[in-house]
Design a protein around this motif. Sequence first.
Motif, PDB file in Angstrom:
ATOM      1  N   ASP A  16      38.422  57.067   9.739  1.00  0.00           N
ATOM      2  CA  ASP A  16      39.629  57.872   9.502  1.00  0.00           C
ATOM      3  C   ASP A  16      39.744  58.178   8.016  1.00  0.00           C
ATOM      4  N   THR A  17      40.095  59.404   7.672  1.00  0.00           N
ATOM      5  CA  THR A  17      40.443  59.667   6.285  1.00  0.00           C
ATOM      6  C   THR A  17      41.700  58.863   5.944  1.00  0.00           C
ATOM      7  N   PRO A  18      42.010  58.667   4.668  1.00  0.00           N
ATOM      8  CA  PRO A  18      43.248  57.957   4.336  1.00  0.00           C
ATOM      9  C   PRO A  18      44.487  58.599   4.967  1.00  0.00           C
ATOM     10  N   ALA A  19      44.519  59.944   5.003  1.00  0.00           N
ATOM     11  CA  ALA A  19      45.656  60.634   5.621  1.00  0.00           C
ATOM     12  C   ALA A  19      45.702  60.374   7.127  1.00  0.00           C
ATOM     13  N   GLY A  43      41.239  55.849  -2.032  1.00  0.00           N
ATOM     14  CA  GLY A  43      42.000  56.482  -0.967  1.00  0.00           C
ATOM     15  C   GLY A  43      43.500  56.488  -1.172  1.00  0.00           C
ATOM     16  N   TYR A  44      43.988  55.836  -2.226  1.00  0.00           N
ATOM     17  CA  TYR A  44      45.428  55.685  -2.395  1.00  0.00           C
ATOM     18  C   TYR A  44      46.189  57.008  -2.407  1.00  0.00           C
ATOM     19  N   ASP A  45      45.773  57.928  -3.273  1.00  0.00           N
ATOM     20  CA  ASP A  45      46.548  59.156  -3.478  1.00  0.00           C
ATOM     21  C   ASP A  45      46.692  59.955  -2.190  1.00  0.00           C
ATOM     22  N   GLU A  46      45.593  60.071  -1.439  1.00  0.00           N
ATOM     23  CA  GLU A  46      45.647  60.835  -0.188  1.00  0.00           C
ATOM     24  C   GLU A  46      46.553  60.146   0.829  1.00  0.00           C
ATOM     25  N   ALA A  47      46.459  58.822   0.915  1.00  0.00           N
ATOM     26  CA  ALA A  47      47.295  58.090   1.874  1.00  0.00           C
ATOM     27  C   ALA A  47      48.773  58.227   1.527  1.00  0.00           C
ATOM     28  N   GLY A 126      30.611  60.466   1.616  1.00  0.00           N
ATOM     29  CA  GLY A 126      31.233  60.399   0.303  1.00  0.00           C
ATOM     30  C   GLY A 126      31.960  59.100   0.043  1.00  0.00           C
ATOM     31  N   GLY A 127      32.045  58.231   1.052  1.00  0.00           N
ATOM     32  CA  GLY A 127      32.696  56.941   0.867  1.00  0.00           C
ATOM     33  C   GLY A 127      31.787  55.957   0.161  1.00  0.00           C
ATOM     34  N   SER A 128      32.326  54.794  -0.156  1.00  0.00           N
ATOM     35  CA  SER A 128      31.570  53.733  -0.811  1.00  0.00           C
ATOM     36  C   SER A 128      30.548  53.177   0.180  1.00  0.00           C
TER      37      SER A 128
END
Length: 285
Positions: A16-19, A43-47, A126-128
């Motif tokens: 899942d994307t953060p959103a 992922g903080y900002d998007e969440a 693109g993730g870690s």
Amino acid sequence: MRVDLHCHSTASDGTDTPAELVRNAAAAGLDVVALTDHDTTRGYDEAIAALPEGLTLVTGAELSCRVDGVSMHMLAYLFDPEEPALLAERELVRDDRVPRAQGMIAKLNALDVPVTWEQVERIAGGGSVGRPHVASALVELGVVPTVSDAFTEEWLADGGRAYVEKHETDPFEAIRLVKGAGGVCVFAHPAAAKRGRTVPESTIGELAAAGLDGIEVDHMDHDEDARTRLRGLAAELGLLVTGSSDYHGSRKTVALGAYTTHPEVYGEITRRATGAFPVPGTGGA
């Protein structure tokens, strides 16, 4: 109040994307969800931007640690993500992930498994990059039926045929760094023996003396005997007891909110934290 304090997004090895994660958490009836991607806060900002009204976000990370040759994970909550010392250590761990994954690919190729870096990179999106992405590649190739089946001595488990070590933080240093950044430390799934060797209870006692706040007890990788034993250990050591799904989206079968943390324990975690505060949802995008 339903509180799930261990979830992953595409910023590390979730699907899942953060959103999507925060929207799915709200749909699952959660009141509080923690974003704890591996060694990253990306992922903080998007969440936060997508956080639905009625859902509170706890910012965190799952830190890769090793003690006496045993790999372990430390959940860090509500720390200052810009604190220089902890940031530098997270970057050191993260920077080692790509060469480690490439080393595992080389070992798999030597075992006649045709996995490629391009395949793993695509899966990571693109993730870690981490072992679950390599494991997903093995599923795609039909080598194993599930991601969990890749974490065996035959393939990617600690000491397995295709295992490659990476830089991991000493957990005593991790506690010092997280505390220095105003955060709270919880030992993730300490009795998950099917993942490999586990840290002995004597070491957990030493970690408690060094400032460990809690241990994750209610987790899909703990059977009832393990949970009972861990609850007793937590009581003996004065540690908080948490429960959480360790949600990874479709990469694992566990659902959001499958295991939860008692609201009083959540309240104590927020009371102890000084580096950041839970973020209340305001009906994000």
